[in-house]
Each structure stands twice: as structure tokens, then as C-alpha cells.
Design an enzyme around this catalytic site. Sequence first.
Site, PDB file in Angstrom:
ATOM      1  N   VAL A 294       2.518  10.209 -11.198  1.00 14.15           N
ATOM      2  CA  VAL A 294       2.493  11.645 -10.951  1.00 14.15           C
ATOM      3  C   VAL A 294       3.573  11.888  -9.889  1.00 14.15           C
ATOM      4  O   VAL A 294       4.680  12.302 -10.192  1.00 14.15           O
ATOM      5  CB  VAL A 294       1.095  12.111 -10.494  1.00 14.15           C
ATOM      6  CG1 VAL A 294       1.065  13.632 -10.411  1.00 14.15           C
ATOM      7  CG2 VAL A 294       0.023  11.595 -11.434  1.00 14.15           C
TER       8      VAL A 294
ATOM      9  N   ASN B 160       4.539   9.301  -7.804  1.00 21.26           N
ATOM     10  CA  ASN B 160       5.084   7.961  -7.534  1.00 21.26           C
ATOM     11  C   ASN B 160       5.160   7.671  -6.037  1.00 21.26           C
ATOM     12  O   ASN B 160       5.978   6.889  -5.578  1.00 21.26           O
ATOM     13  CB  ASN B 160       6.467   7.780  -8.175  1.00 21.26           C
ATOM     14  CG  ASN B 160       6.821   6.294  -8.328  1.00 21.26           C
ATOM     15  OD1 ASN B 160       5.923   5.455  -8.414  1.00 21.26           O
ATOM     16  ND2 ASN B 160       8.089   5.976  -8.316  1.00 21.26           N
TER      17      ASN B 160
ATOM     18  N   GLY C 158      -5.682  12.079  -8.344  1.00 22.51           N
ATOM     19  CA  GLY C 158      -5.987  10.923  -9.200  1.00 22.51           C
ATOM     20  C   GLY C 158      -5.199   9.693  -8.797  1.00 22.51           C
ATOM     21  O   GLY C 158      -5.714   8.571  -8.783  1.00 22.51           O
TER      22      GLY C 158
ATOM     23  N   LEU D 171      -7.447   8.101 -16.094  1.00 20.04           N
ATOM     24  CA  LEU D 171      -8.317   8.996 -15.334  1.00 20.04           C
ATOM     25  C   LEU D 171      -7.944  10.422 -15.686  1.00 20.04           C
ATOM     26  O   LEU D 171      -6.771  10.797 -15.581  1.00 20.04           O
ATOM     27  CB  LEU D 171      -8.078   8.723 -13.835  1.00 20.04           C
ATOM     28  CG  LEU D 171      -8.860   9.539 -12.835  1.00 20.04           C
ATOM     29  CD1 LEU D 171     -10.357   9.285 -12.963  1.00 20.04           C
ATOM     30  CD2 LEU D 171      -8.403   9.180 -11.418  1.00 20.04           C
TER      31      LEU D 171
ATOM     32  N   GLU E  38      18.411   6.877  30.749  1.00 16.91           N
ATOM     33  CA  GLU E  38      17.312   5.921  30.685  1.00 16.91           C
ATOM     34  C   GLU E  38      16.188   6.194  31.674  1.00 16.91           C
ATOM     35  O   GLU E  38      15.011   6.020  31.370  1.00 16.91           O
ATOM     36  CB  GLU E  38      17.868   4.505  30.941  1.00 16.91           C
ATOM     37  CG  GLU E  38      18.792   4.038  29.838  1.00 16.91           C
ATOM     38  CD  GLU E  38      19.550   2.786  30.226  1.00 16.91           C
ATOM     39  OE1 GLU E  38      19.216   1.712  29.719  1.00 16.91           O
ATOM     40  OE2 GLU E  38      20.477   2.893  31.046  1.00 16.91           O
TER      41      GLU E  38
HETATM   42  C1  LIG Z   1       3.633   8.110   3.904  1.00 19.67           C
HETATM   43  C2  LIG Z   1       2.297   8.200   3.192  1.00 19.67           C
HETATM   44  C3  LIG Z   1       1.171   8.385   3.942  1.00 19.67           C
HETATM   45  C4  LIG Z   1      -0.072   8.432   3.317  1.00 19.67           C
HETATM   46  N1  LIG Z   1      -1.203   8.638   4.062  1.00 19.67           N
HETATM   47  C5  LIG Z   1      -2.405   8.698   3.436  1.00 19.67           C
HETATM   48  C6  LIG Z   1      -3.616   8.894   4.166  1.00 19.67           C
HETATM   49  O1  LIG Z   1      -3.613   9.007   5.383  1.00 19.67           O
HETATM   50  N2  LIG Z   1      -4.781   8.946   3.476  1.00 19.67           N
HETATM   51  C7  LIG Z   1      -4.830   8.817   2.123  1.00 19.67           C
HETATM   52  O2  LIG Z   1      -5.909   8.900   1.540  1.00 19.67           O
HETATM   53  N3  LIG Z   1      -3.703   8.628   1.412  1.00 19.67           N
HETATM   54  C8  LIG Z   1      -2.518   8.547   2.030  1.00 19.67           C
HETATM   55  N4  LIG Z   1      -1.381   8.330   1.294  1.00 19.67           N
HETATM   56  C9  LIG Z   1      -1.515   8.062  -0.131  1.00 19.67           C
HETATM   57  C10 LIG Z   1      -1.182   9.286  -0.956  1.00 19.67           C
HETATM   58  O3  LIG Z   1      -2.221  10.203  -0.883  1.00 19.67           O
HETATM   59  C11 LIG Z   1      -1.003   8.747  -2.343  1.00 19.67           C
HETATM   60  O4  LIG Z   1       0.230   8.030  -2.309  1.00 19.67           O
HETATM   61  C12 LIG Z   1      -0.901   9.805  -3.398  1.00 19.67           C
HETATM   62  O5  LIG Z   1      -2.022  10.595  -3.432  1.00 19.67           O
HETATM   63  C13 LIG Z   1      -0.741   9.104  -4.737  1.00 19.67           C
HETATM   64  O6  LIG Z   1      -0.432  10.092  -5.704  1.00 19.67           O
HETATM   65  P1  LIG Z   1       0.791   9.954  -6.669  1.00 19.67           P
HETATM   66  O7  LIG Z   1       0.669  11.078  -7.605  1.00 19.67           O
HETATM   67  O8  LIG Z   1       2.082   9.844  -5.970  1.00 19.67           O
HETATM   68  O9  LIG Z   1       0.445   8.569  -7.329  1.00 19.67           O
HETATM   69  P2  LIG Z   1       1.416   7.600  -8.104  1.00 19.67           P
HETATM   70  O10 LIG Z   1       2.198   6.817  -7.131  1.00 19.67           O
HETATM   71  O11 LIG Z   1       2.178   8.369  -9.120  1.00 19.67           O
HETATM   72  O12 LIG Z   1       0.361   6.682  -8.778  1.00 19.67           O
HETATM   73  C14 LIG Z   1      -0.489   5.869  -8.043  1.00 19.67           C
HETATM   74  C15 LIG Z   1      -1.239   4.929  -8.967  1.00 19.67           C
HETATM   75  O13 LIG Z   1      -2.136   5.665  -9.769  1.00 19.67           O
HETATM   76  C16 LIG Z   1      -1.903   5.411 -11.148  1.00 19.67           C
HETATM   77  N5  LIG Z   1      -2.216   6.648 -11.857  1.00 19.67           N
HETATM   78  C17 LIG Z   1      -1.718   7.882 -11.607  1.00 19.67           C
HETATM   79  N6  LIG Z   1      -2.313   8.784 -12.412  1.00 19.67           N
HETATM   80  C18 LIG Z   1      -3.193   8.112 -13.194  1.00 19.67           C
HETATM   81  C19 LIG Z   1      -4.120   8.491 -14.199  1.00 19.67           C
HETATM   82  N7  LIG Z   1      -4.262   9.759 -14.601  1.00 19.67           N
HETATM   83  N8  LIG Z   1      -4.877   7.519 -14.769  1.00 19.67           N
HETATM   84  C20 LIG Z   1      -4.746   6.228 -14.403  1.00 19.67           C
HETATM   85  N9  LIG Z   1      -3.879   5.808 -13.455  1.00 19.67           N
HETATM   86  C21 LIG Z   1      -3.118   6.747 -12.860  1.00 19.67           C
HETATM   87  C22 LIG Z   1      -0.462   5.009 -11.202  1.00 19.67           C
HETATM   88  O14 LIG Z   1      -0.182   4.252 -12.356  1.00 19.67           O
HETATM   89  C23 LIG Z   1      -0.325   4.212  -9.928  1.00 19.67           C
HETATM   90  O15 LIG Z   1      -0.778   2.897 -10.099  1.00 19.67           O
HETATM   91  C24 LIG Z   1      -0.150   8.272   1.907  1.00 19.67           C
HETATM   92  C25 LIG Z   1       1.011   8.072   1.164  1.00 19.67           C
HETATM   93  C26 LIG Z   1       2.238   8.027   1.784  1.00 19.67           C
HETATM   94  C27 LIG Z   1       3.468   7.807   0.968  1.00 19.67           C
END
Ligand SMILES: Cc1cc2nc3c(=O)[nH]c(=O)nc-3n(C[C@H](O)[C@H](O)[C@H](O)COP(=O)(O)OP(=O)(O)OC[C@H]3O[C@@H](n4cnc5c(N)ncnc54)[C@H](O)[C@@H]3O)c2cc1C
Length: 1118
Positions: free
Chosen positions: A14, A16, A115, A174, A1032
Site C-alpha cells: 500500500v 511500502n 492493514g 487482509l 561549541e
Molecule cells: C518512520 C516510521 C515510524 C513508524 N512508527 C510507528 C509507530 O510508532 N507505531 C506503529 O504502530 N507503527 C509505526 N510505523 C509503522 C507504520 O505504521 C507502517 O509502516 C504502516 O502502517 C504500514 O503500511 P503500508 O501501507 O506502508 O504497508 P506496506 O509496507 O505496503 O506493507 C506492509 C506489509 O503488509 C503487507 N500487506 C499490505 N496490505 C496487505 C493486505 N491487504 N493483505 C495482506 N498483506 C498486506 C505487505 O505485503 C507487507 O508485508 C512506523 C513506520 C515508519 C516508516
Amino acid sequence: MKTYQGTAEVKLVVGNTAAGYYKDIRPNVYIDVSKVDELVKLCEKADGIEVGASVTISNFIGFLENLENLKLEGSTNGGIDVANSSTDGTSVPHVLAAHLKKIASNHVRNWGSVGGNLMMARLYNFESDVATILLGVDAHVKIVSLGSEGNIVTETVRLEDFLGKGALENGKLLQSIWIPIDKQPSKDSQVLFKTFRAAPRPLGFALAFVNAAFFARVSENKSGVVTLEEVRLALGAFGTEHAIRARRVEKHLNGKPLTWDVIFEAIRLLKTDVVPKSGTSKAEYRVSVAGSFLFQFLSPLLEKDSDHVSEFNGLLSSGKQRITMTDEYYPVGQPTVKIASDLQASGEAVYVDDIPSPENCLHAAFVYSEKALAKVKNVDVQEALETPGTVAYISAADIPPKGKNIGLKMAISEARLFATDLVECIGHFMGVMVADSYDHAKEAAGKVKVEYDLKSVGPPILSAKDAMEQNSMFPVHFAVAGETKPIGDIAEGFAEGELKLEDVQVSTESQKHFYMETQTTLAIPDEDNCMVVYSSTQTPDNVQRSIAVALGIPYHNVRVITRRVGGGFGGKVFRSSAIAVACALAAYKLRRPVRTSLDRNTDMCVIGGRSPSTSTFSVAFTKEGRITALKAQVLIEAGYEPDFSVFLPGDFTHALKKYNYGALELDFRICKTNTVPKTAMRGPGQVQGSFLAESIIEHVAARLKLDPEIIRERNFHDISSLSKYYGAGAAGSSESYTLPSIWARLKASMNWVDREREVQQFNEKSTWMKRGLAMIPIIYCNMAGSKSAMVSIFADGSIVLETPGVEIGQGLHTKVRQAAAFALSKLFSKGRGVDISRIRIVQMDSISMANSGITSNSTTSEGCCAAVQAACEILVERLTPTFQMLQAGAPDSEVKWDTLISKAMFMTDMKVHHKYTPKQSFYLNYGAAASEVEINLLTGETQILATDLVFDCGKSLNPAVDIGQIEGAFVQGIGFFMTEGVEIDKDGRESADGTWTYKIPTVDTINKRFHVELFNSPALQERVLSSKASGEAPFLLAGSVYCAIRKAVISARKDRKNWVADSKLADQDSVPDDFRLNPPASMTRIKELCGLDNVELYVASMAASNQNIKLDAQSNSV
Ligand SMILES: Cc1cc2nc3c(=O)[nH]c(=O)nc-3n(C[C@H](O)[C@H](O)[C@H](O)COP(=O)(O)OP(=O)(O)OC[C@H]3O[C@@H](n4cnc5c(N)ncnc54)[C@H](O)[C@@H]3O)c2cc1C
């Protein structure tokens, strides 16, 4: 769904954003599911809400916040806040939204999905907040797959059963999350829902040590007895595989009338549910804070008027800056905007990595040791070289016959480039892999197989203590040995003191430079055996010399160019050299340009940081708190090479000497350890020395039960002791010794007396938040060296300046330009004839600015200003005859600069090179700061409420630049004193390896209010344009935050003593009176010092006193 087979090579994405955490997971195929209709739905139904798996966290927050019909008014009925709400009257969705806003940053929340987050929790045991809070509301998830007939098969499972199960079976995904919400509040009970989170930063970019979401249905009978039903306690991130429900505690609480005894038992039972996995860092802290959360959830139901804790109150902060400007050296002294700040803000400024790659350019990635101490049996690069795009492996074997395996060549010392048969720390360079991209080079570097022999070398030396035991030492550098010589008669001093503290030990950890631009180089082979190198370095001179020696070519064959550096803080004085030499060596061997820009993890691993120190001191003092003698042994941890650490004793001593200790005797040891070489870092040695000085004051004050500020004042220098400690030249006159006036001014301007009283009153009333207010002085020793400058005037009147000073963000170019405008304008009667915009400062080039020295010690700006000023004065002298001739020809109007230059051009040499050498090699800077902090005893979190700071810049060269330097240095100091710890494990691996493990200050952790005043000291004729440096010294003033935290902890420990007595849990407090708080004063350390069991003690004391009340009531009725 037909395409998606659920294999490891295929990743649904989603946002990444998971790639930001799990960097090594790189599947071959990505399927973007961010726009699939079924996955981005958000709907509200009669009994809850459904959230599509691809819904971004930001959209989810927006949706929750707009569910107006769910927002029921909070009730304070009978003091129990039990609406469909948290205690502040917000609804369950709003509580969820508020928690979600603390995840990462807006940017990540805008991309990251709900998700995706839950899948990270399921797949990799990610420390998710989303999973915990959704578990707290009993969420379910919908999973879909393709049936054998091609139909969609749906299953719904409880979130609890979904987490921690690894990959979904092939082809499943999911679809959505279901959150049940009871919209029909019962008449008899109300819902209580709260979420919690303890993290190094309150808002984002820090994963929680522990998080929680607690739900209960609460009822209260007419006699005020409160009962909980449907209790749901979800906790996560505490070192668990996934968020869990604390079932034992839930069972214990369900249906029971709530009493202090019940809460006490619940907190105890929680420890059987919240059990971190073995090896979890700060495990005890996490468990303790889980108990604090439960207490925060339950206790308001019994303690209706309790003060409890204040929430982090937003990002808004305020600042005030007070400067005094004079026209004496116009335009020097004007707060002009920093040169090129617009280019930096717009991204146009060109740093080394922004220079386009020349044709055929290659990229280098370092191969470094993974062991702290080992013999190297074999390095197998065969597989690595098969990585696509890989060109070569460059190691010590590639050093040309006339060259030398060195990474740094200085006038009197040198350091090796690549290890050959022995590696002496994790991060020890062994070679570089060179490929067509950095990614390929890095991938190849990761495939190099090194065979280590650990047995024949014995265990590594990982601490100063180990080094002492094994007598593993470097000698203190002879150049600074004189600066640490004893003062007075130590035996007499100890005899004079009525009281003594003996062998008190305090220590400081390392600190990483964490510059914005990591170490970067581009090396381009040139004709005739030459090399042009663009390097992000504070010392082009060192880089030039080192490359020349490594390649075995004359110095003049190497041209090092540095236009600007994206932050150095000392890390690019010595350590940038090896990076440049490695690229130059590869470029020389392959006859192709080679560049590198270290990734953050590599940079943090291989570039040392501040030298840790361990000091053991004995001090004698009178009953009034006047110190009569100080003796200390200081162990400085250098790493496996001496680098800058051998110079530290001089700096350390300078800052330590800020107080008059009577007699003084110091013994420095430079410990050789199997850790990455430590190097210069903003205020090297002086930061550690100032900390030791304040620790001594704090310990004396604690012993005498006096305020540390009183002890500080009683040990201030007068001019005679200052001269004795620093020498008459540096001490100057009583007029230039401004510290006493600065101290008095700060005390008055910040209302010390009133503020101190207010803090005391606050602490008397508040149980779980304690405040501290502390004020410290500094004396900082600025070392000043020779600097040169070249000034050239062109026929059109434009001017170019060249100085050996590198612009590293400190505003050097801005100040130098002002100095040139001032000096050239002396030709004109009003002193304003040269427009500053006609002056350009160009990059530092090691060929035109030969033998240029180092940009460091805060004094390069003023040194370059002095050199430029002197060069301009020579030009003024040369131009004066022409000026006078023109003036005589037109006596009624002043000669214009352009006219003058166009006339003088043909008869005058318009280029001057001048070298300036200061009369004194060092001088003293003074300042003071007061900080007020508030600590949360339940979690150990600290907020810096306010800082007031007065600093003596003399007549500031540019107040805007100096204020920026002061504020920046102070904030970097906050990092050192509060959050930036570097721990080392038993194998010699540092805990700090990137942004996930190392927390520099951010908007939510810096002071909420910051007042800075430049103290306008009397004109200092012996200083450059009456100024003093600012780069400094102000770093050290962040020690005021640390001292304020200590005071707040002392206040917390006083209350604790009463609870110990009342609770009858123990005869004596397990936390002794005397305590050490070594920086960083992190939330985990603060909580430990306040007592990991303080909640239990408090609850037990409440339970005991309630029983007493009951007994009293019974005896009264009898
Ligand atoms: C700098 C930073 C700080 C963060 N701090 C926090 C925090 O304090 N607390 C917290 O809870 N989170 C934190 N996160 C995590 C963040 O919330 C997650 O990275 C984000 O929600 C993941 O969503 P995405 O769409 O980018 O997932 P993606 O990176 O796109 O996917 C994540 C995983 O889920 C899988 N996936 C996605 N959709 C589906 C689906 N429909 N069915 C099955 N598998 C699926 C993907 O294949 C992958 O393995 C942080 C992230 C970063 C980068």
C-alpha cells in the site's frame, strides 16, 4: 487475486513504508493494492465501523474524528468519568484517533495503511500501536481468498487470533478490520476507554517501549462503590511477539468492587501477563510502565480529586532573542541572513553528493569487520564479485608500490586505512566493493565472506575498566600534557576541608555526530597522475595529504575541493579522510571516477563519535560548601586508535576548571579499547569536563543538603584564582571576566527566586509530575590558530574571497563577507562604500589555499575574518593613492567603489594573500543557562518547560548567526544529556546504528520556551573585531537540563520515602539516598531512579491508609 499467489517473491504494497524498517526484505514483484475498491472502504454501521485494509492511517484518523454521532457527552457524575468515553469526555473513536496521531509522522501516516501495519505485526512481530489499540476495542479482521471455483471466500477472525501467525496462507489477503462500537449507552454503566504509550519521543518517530489500550464498563452504586465489567486490557510492544490481552488481570478485575487492594493485586498480576521475551532491552522498565498504565486507568475511579499526569501539551513552542547591535564595525555586527540559506532551503545548494556523476563513474561500499577483535584468516570475495554491476574489490593489496596503507596522515601521526591480518573493532575497514551503483556495491559488500579467528586473540577490551585491568593505554599527547598539571598543594587542600566525598564515580557515554550529510566523496582521476577529489570534510588539507601519501604521489598532484559540508560537528575533521582515501585509491587503480555516500547505518557504525569518559573523584570542602581540594582520575575511552582522544585531557581540564577547587590534581588515562575510534565532537572533552564539574557540585550540595546553585556561587572564581587556573593572559582583567555579571543578569531576568518557589509549590501538590529548576555556568576555552585568506578584486568591482575555513553550516562565509566589507570600506569617509553583495566567497580548494589547517574549535570563522580583514587592509593601503587622486579631482562628491577599481586596476596588484596568527592561542568564553523541566514519574518522560540562557559573544560578528549557533548547540546538548545514549553489548556492537535506535532531539523533545540573550561584553581589543566564538560552548549549557532533571528526581524520591513508610511493604527503601544519574538522563533511567516499583508502593500505602481509616471509623463508632 489470481495473480497474487502469496509467495515470498511477491509483496502486496500500500504505502511500502514497511521497507523503512525491514530494509533487507526486497521481493522481486510488488502488487499495489492501495487503490482496490474493497480495500479502501471506510463505513459506519449500526454496531461498529469497518476499515478497509488499504485505508491510510491518516484517512482512518480523519474518519474517526468525524464520527460526530458517536460523540457522547462525558459525564463527571459522582466524579467517575464513565461516559462512552475516556475521562476527558471524548468518545472511543476519538481516543483511537488521538493515539494514531502519535504514530510516526504525517508523512508516514499519509502513506502507511492500517492493514499494512497489522500485517507487519503479524509477519514480523512489529511493535505496532495499531494492533494494540484495536485489540483494546475487540477488533476482528476479514480475510479473503479465492475459492476453488474462482469465488471469493471470506473468513472473519478475532484480531487476537490473527496476530503473530506469520504469513497468510497462499493467496489470502487482509480485506478489512471491524471495530464493534456500542452506541447505546446503558443507564447503569458507562464505558471507560483509554490508551497509553511510552516512547522516547512523545509524538512520532519512536516506537513505544510499551503501549496499551484499556476498556471497561463501569458502574457506581449509591454508596460510591465502583465495579468494573467487560474489562479488556490490551498491551503490546513490551518485548512480546504481538499485542496480548492481560487475561489474568481482566479476570481478577471483572465484577469486583474496586478498592486499593484490588488495584494492588491487579498490578502484581499484570507482571504474570506482561513478560518480555528474553533479551528484550529495558525489560524491567517496560513491565513497570505497564503497571503505571493500569494504575492510570484504574486509580481515578477511586481518587477522584487526584492530580495525576499532564499529557504532552502540543508542539507549540516560543522563543525570545535579545541582542545589542553596534555600528562600530559595520556591517560586521549586523544580523544579516546567512549566505546561501535560500539555496539550502530550496534544495539548489550543491553538496558533494549533488555533483552529477562523471562518465563511467563507479560507487564504493565499505567492507568492514563484524568482530570486535579477531585475526583475519581469509577474505573470500568470489561470490560478492558475481553480484550484478560489481567491478572490483579494493583492499590494502591495491596500495601502489610507493604508497602506504594509511587513511589519515597528519603532521605528527597517521592512521591505517584497511585492516590486513587483524581487525580491532566492529566497523574496522577491510576494503571497498566497487560497482556501478551504491546499491550493487552494498549488496556485494554484504556477500564478502570473512573467516575470523577469535581464539588466538582472546576477548576484546570493551570498556575503560577492562582497558585499565589490562593496561591497554595510549599515552596522553605531549602537546596537552602541560595543561593538566596540578594546582596548589593537594594534601593541604584535603586537610583544609572539613568534609570529604571519596571515590565518587560518574561517567558519560559516546554521542554520534548525526550530521545531515553523511560522509561523502567523489574522486576523479586526472591527467599526469593527478586526482581531483570532492570531499565533505572539515579538513581538505588532511584529505589531500593522506591521499597523496596513500597513493605515493606528491601533495600537489591531489586537489581537494569542498564547497560546503552538510554538518560536521567534528566528525569530518579526521574521519572523513579515510573515506576519501578509499575512493581515491579505487579511482587510481581502476582509472575511473569513484564516489561514495555512506548510508546512515554504515556512517554510524564506522565513524566513532564522542569519547566516553569515566571519572572517579574525591573532593574536600568546608561546611559552608567551599571546595578546598579536588582529585580525580579520568578514563577516556579512545577505541582502537588514538585519533583525537589523546588530546582530550587538555580540553577536559579547561572546562572542569570553571570552579575554584582550591588545590587540583588530575590523572588522565587514554584507554585503548576494541571499539570504533572516537573522534572530535562539538566541544570535545569540554562537554565531559563541564559535566564532571557539575557532578562534583551536585554531590557536595547533596551532602550538605544545600541547593547546588548555592554551592556553585560559593566556588566561583575571582580574577586571581581565574588567573591561577588559566594563566593571566587567558584570564584577562576583572572587566573581561564577565561570568559573575552574566550569572547575576540571568538570575534577575528569569526571576530565579519566584520560579524556584513556584517549582517547590508545584512539587508539594503534585504526586506524579515533578519539576526541577537548575542553573549552571560555563567557562569555555576557545583554541585559536593561524588562518590565511586571499582577496581578489575584479575589474568590475566584484570581489572574491578564499579562506581555508570550510562552511559547515556555522555561518563562516557570512561573517567573513561582513569582515571584508568592513575592512574595504575603510577607504570611505562613512565607512560604507563597499556593497556586501559585491563579495563572493568561493569553495575551499587545497591547491589555492595550500596548508590550510582545520575548520574546528569554533574559532575558524573569526580567524578567517581576521585574515580577510588584514588582506583587505593591505588592498586599502594599495588603493589609497588612487582614491586620494580621484578625490582630489572631484572634492565635492565621494569617490565610488567602481570608479576607484576601474582606475586602480592597471597600476595595482588587486590580489592579496595574508596569513593571520592570533597573539594568544586560547581565550575564555562565558555563559550561563537555567532550565526548568517536568518529569512524569509513571513513565520517566521529561518535558523541558523553559530555558533562559545568557552568553558572552563579545561584540557578536553576526548576532543572527551566533544565536543560531547557540540554539543549535544547546539542542544538540539536549540530545547528549537526555536521549542519545550509545550502549555496547558483550560482543562490542553499539546499540546506536540508525534512526530506529538513536534518538536525536526533535520538535517534541526540545524546550517549550527558549530565551537567549547575547551578553554585550565590553570591547575586547585583543579579540577579532571584539568578538568571541559561539559554536561549541553553548552545548555545555544543556547541562542545565540534566541538573534540573536531577532536582526533579530528588523531589520524587522524597515522596517515595513516605510511601515506603506507609505501605509497610519494606522496612527500608531499596533505592538509596545517594544516586548517580549518568547522562543521557533517558526516560528509562529517570523511571529507574524514581523507583520501578513506585506505583506499587503508592497503591500499597493507599491501601494501608484506607484500612487505617476504616479502623479509625470502627473505633470511633465503638
Ligand atoms: C518512520 C516510521 C515510524 C513508524 N512508527 C510507528 C509507530 O510508532 N507505531 C506503529 O504502530 N507503527 C509505526 N510505523 C509503522 C507504520 O505504521 C507502517 O509502516 C504502516 O502502517 C504500514 O503500511 P503500508 O501501507 O506502508 O504497508 P506496506 O509496507 O505496503 O506493507 C506492509 C506489509 O503488509 C503487507 N500487506 C499490505 N496490505 C496487505 C493486505 N491487504 N493483505 C495482506 N498483506 C498486506 C505487505 O505485503 C507487507 O508485508 C512506523 C513506520 C515508519 C516508516
